[in-house]
Enzyme design. Sequence first.
Site, PDB file in Angstrom:
ATOM      1  N   GLY A 205       0.811  -1.211   0.000  1.00 48.52           N
ATOM      2  CA  GLY A 205       0.000   0.000   0.000  1.00 48.52           C
ATOM      3  C   GLY A 205       0.849   1.266   0.000  1.00 48.52           C
ATOM      4  O   GLY A 205       0.534   2.228  -0.699  1.00 48.52           O
TER       5      GLY A 205
ATOM      6  N   ASN B 234      -7.971   3.845   8.637  1.00 46.07           N
ATOM      7  CA  ASN B 234      -7.380   2.670   9.280  1.00 46.07           C
ATOM      8  C   ASN B 234      -7.442   2.705  10.803  1.00 46.07           C
ATOM      9  O   ASN B 234      -7.374   1.667  11.437  1.00 46.07           O
ATOM     10  CB  ASN B 234      -5.930   2.496   8.830  1.00 46.07           C
ATOM     11  CG  ASN B 234      -5.122   3.770   8.904  1.00 46.07           C
ATOM     12  OD1 ASN B 234      -5.506   4.786   8.336  1.00 46.07           O
ATOM     13  ND2 ASN B 234      -4.021   3.729   9.607  1.00 46.07           N
TER      14      ASN B 234
ATOM     15  N   GLN C 215      -7.686  -0.177   3.526  1.00 43.50           N
ATOM     16  CA  GLN C 215      -8.544  -0.752   4.562  1.00 43.50           C
ATOM     17  C   GLN C 215      -9.868  -1.259   3.995  1.00 43.50           C
ATOM     18  O   GLN C 215     -10.543  -2.074   4.616  1.00 43.50           O
ATOM     19  CB  GLN C 215      -8.831   0.281   5.662  1.00 43.50           C
ATOM     20  CG  GLN C 215      -7.635   0.566   6.556  1.00 43.50           C
ATOM     21  CD  GLN C 215      -7.235  -0.608   7.433  1.00 43.50           C
ATOM     22  OE1 GLN C 215      -8.068  -1.416   7.852  1.00 43.50           O
ATOM     23  NE2 GLN C 215      -5.953  -0.736   7.703  1.00 43.50           N
TER      24      GLN C 215
ATOM     25  N   SER D 290      -3.510  -3.288  -0.622  1.00 42.51           N
ATOM     26  CA  SER D 290      -2.410  -4.069  -0.074  1.00 42.51           C
ATOM     27  C   SER D 290      -2.930  -5.420   0.408  1.00 42.51           C
ATOM     28  O   SER D 290      -3.912  -5.484   1.144  1.00 42.51           O
ATOM     29  CB  SER D 290      -1.795  -3.297   1.093  1.00 42.51           C
ATOM     30  OG  SER D 290      -0.785  -4.064   1.698  1.00 42.51           O
TER      31      SER D 290
ATOM     32  N   HIS E  15      -1.887  -7.737   2.520  1.00 42.83           N
ATOM     33  CA  HIS E  15      -1.849  -8.235   3.904  1.00 42.83           C
ATOM     34  C   HIS E  15      -2.965  -7.676   4.784  1.00 42.83           C
ATOM     35  O   HIS E  15      -3.104  -8.066   5.932  1.00 42.83           O
ATOM     36  CB  HIS E  15      -0.463  -8.018   4.535  1.00 42.83           C
ATOM     37  CG  HIS E  15      -0.145  -6.618   4.960  1.00 42.83           C
ATOM     38  ND1 HIS E  15      -0.221  -6.227   6.278  1.00 42.83           N
ATOM     39  CD2 HIS E  15       0.268  -5.542   4.272  1.00 42.83           C
ATOM     40  CE1 HIS E  15       0.146  -4.952   6.363  1.00 42.83           C
ATOM     41  NE2 HIS E  15       0.450  -4.519   5.163  1.00 42.83           N
TER      42      HIS E  15
ATOM     43  N   CYS F  87       1.900   2.135  12.662  1.00 44.11           N
ATOM     44  CA  CYS F  87       3.014   2.948  12.177  1.00 44.11           C
ATOM     45  C   CYS F  87       3.396   4.014  13.177  1.00 44.11           C
ATOM     46  O   CYS F  87       4.507   4.520  13.169  1.00 44.11           O
ATOM     47  CB  CYS F  87       2.641   3.615  10.860  1.00 44.11           C
ATOM     48  SG  CYS F  87       1.686   2.548   9.810  1.00 44.11           S
TER      49      CYS F  87
HETATM   50  C1  LIG Z   1      -1.664  -0.528   5.981  1.00 47.61           C
HETATM   51  C2  LIG Z   1      -2.043   0.708   5.253  1.00 47.61           C
HETATM   52  C3  LIG Z   1      -1.186   1.265   4.290  1.00 47.61           C
HETATM   53  C4  LIG Z   1       0.186   0.717   4.014  1.00 47.61           C
HETATM   54  O1  LIG Z   1       0.146  -0.510   3.369  1.00 47.61           O
HETATM   55  P1  LIG Z   1       1.458  -1.432   3.364  1.00 47.61           P
HETATM   56  O2  LIG Z   1       1.136  -2.530   2.439  1.00 47.61           O
HETATM   57  O3  LIG Z   1       1.641  -1.895   4.780  1.00 47.61           O
HETATM   58  O4  LIG Z   1       2.588  -0.579   2.889  1.00 47.61           O
HETATM   59  C5  LIG Z   1      -1.619   2.384   3.606  1.00 47.61           C
HETATM   60  N1  LIG Z   1      -2.838   2.927   3.853  1.00 47.61           N
HETATM   61  C6  LIG Z   1      -3.679   2.420   4.758  1.00 47.61           C
HETATM   62  C7  LIG Z   1      -5.009   3.045   4.966  1.00 47.61           C
HETATM   63  C8  LIG Z   1      -3.314   1.293   5.502  1.00 47.61           C
HETATM   64  O5  LIG Z   1      -4.151   0.797   6.406  1.00 47.61           O
END
Ligand SMILES: *Cc1c(COP(=O)(O)O)cnc(C)c1O
Length: 398
Positions: free
Chosen positions: A70, A151, A179, A199, A201, A324
């Site tokens: 993401g 998120n 999300q 993303s 995961h 984060c």
């Molecule tokens: C987790 C997240 C990201 C980052 O994604 P990664 O794959 O971990 O780099 C970006 N935006 C939102 C809203 C997220 O929840």
Amino acid sequence: MKIYADNAATTKICKAALTAMNECMEHVWGNPSSLHTIGQEAAEALMRARISMARRLGCDPSEITFTSGGSEADNQALRSAAMIGKRKGKTHIISTAFEHHAVLHTLKRLEQEGFTVTLLDVGSTGTVSARQVADAITPETCLVTVMYANNEIGSILPIAEIGVICKEKGVIFHTDAVQAAGHLPINVREQNIAMLSLSAHKFHGPKGIGLLYAQKGIRLTSLIEGGAQERGKRAGTEDIPAIVGMATAFDEACGHMEQNAAKISAMRDRLIDGLSKIPHSILNGDPINRLPGNVNFCFEGIEGESLLLLLDEEGVCASSGSACTSGSLDPSHVLLAIGRPHEIAHGSLRLSLCAENTDEEIDHILRAVPKVVEYLRSISPVWRDLQTGKREYVIKEA
Ligand SMILES: *Cc1c(COP(=O)(O)O)cnc(C)c1O
């Protein structure tokens, strides 16, 4: 008992994705750029995954660029739209105050490079209206980037309405749907989304893989120079097992979206009802228009970190907001953006659920959280001052 209630930080990989990835690592290990059959088998797996993701998103396979996740997709989307704008002399960008740092920090960089950024106020429930976006657009605006769902506090934003406005005004609309993907319906054409990040995961796929959808005609700027992979927009040999794992997990998530949402939101609402009964607590985010799995509260007089550590001892894995920002002492920018004062923004708890959570787990959380909050308050000097009237409560009782 170990209860995982931090699915907004990451999710456990699903069986189907794991199986597909193992299969792929063992048998489809070729380089998709190679011309021989072993390479071409990998190229075929790559193409199948791309077609599958495109079908689920409602776009063309050629509009998808695989990224490392993401964050990279957000960076590339914003940089690309900014460069397109700059070539036309348009250097104004609109976003919101509570985006993910992958967006906010990229915007900071772009500001240093001469762009002007308007961050829309997200109000006390954490949303922006299409009207706010419309009012902020000027002839200089080259990009609107507004997340689909937040998120930390789970609020869902009116993406389709914002999409219509942007289309009318000829402004590129990007949404960070990290999300939302796999949890809320997405159709980029129907929702008038020009660019979208997701993303794997966050929907039970593997880590380190995501994608950027960019509508035909939007020229992407490469962040990584090198070979001609991903139509020259993202160099580096493709991680076929990860890409296949993502496509499999997304298929699973989208295929069960409604039934998962019904199950998860019922558990969410039980948590919200129960935790609301804790004195001097307040729910963060929109009570109705929120992600099925998101629960986020502030509790007055306690500190989020201690709450998390004690909950972990009770077998509950939760978070105090974004993974984060944990490790930093600053309160969450999201909670500050919805107007929570510093003193209570520090005492926040995010529980994020998935379909694997059970009613028994919810019962356990509903016992553990009040117990831990009560204990922490009993040893908190701040709580004593609140109780003796030396300090005023920020969260008043209803
Ligand atoms: C987790 C997240 C990201 C980052 O994604 P990664 O794959 O971990 O780099 C970006 N935006 C939102 C809203 C997220 O929840």
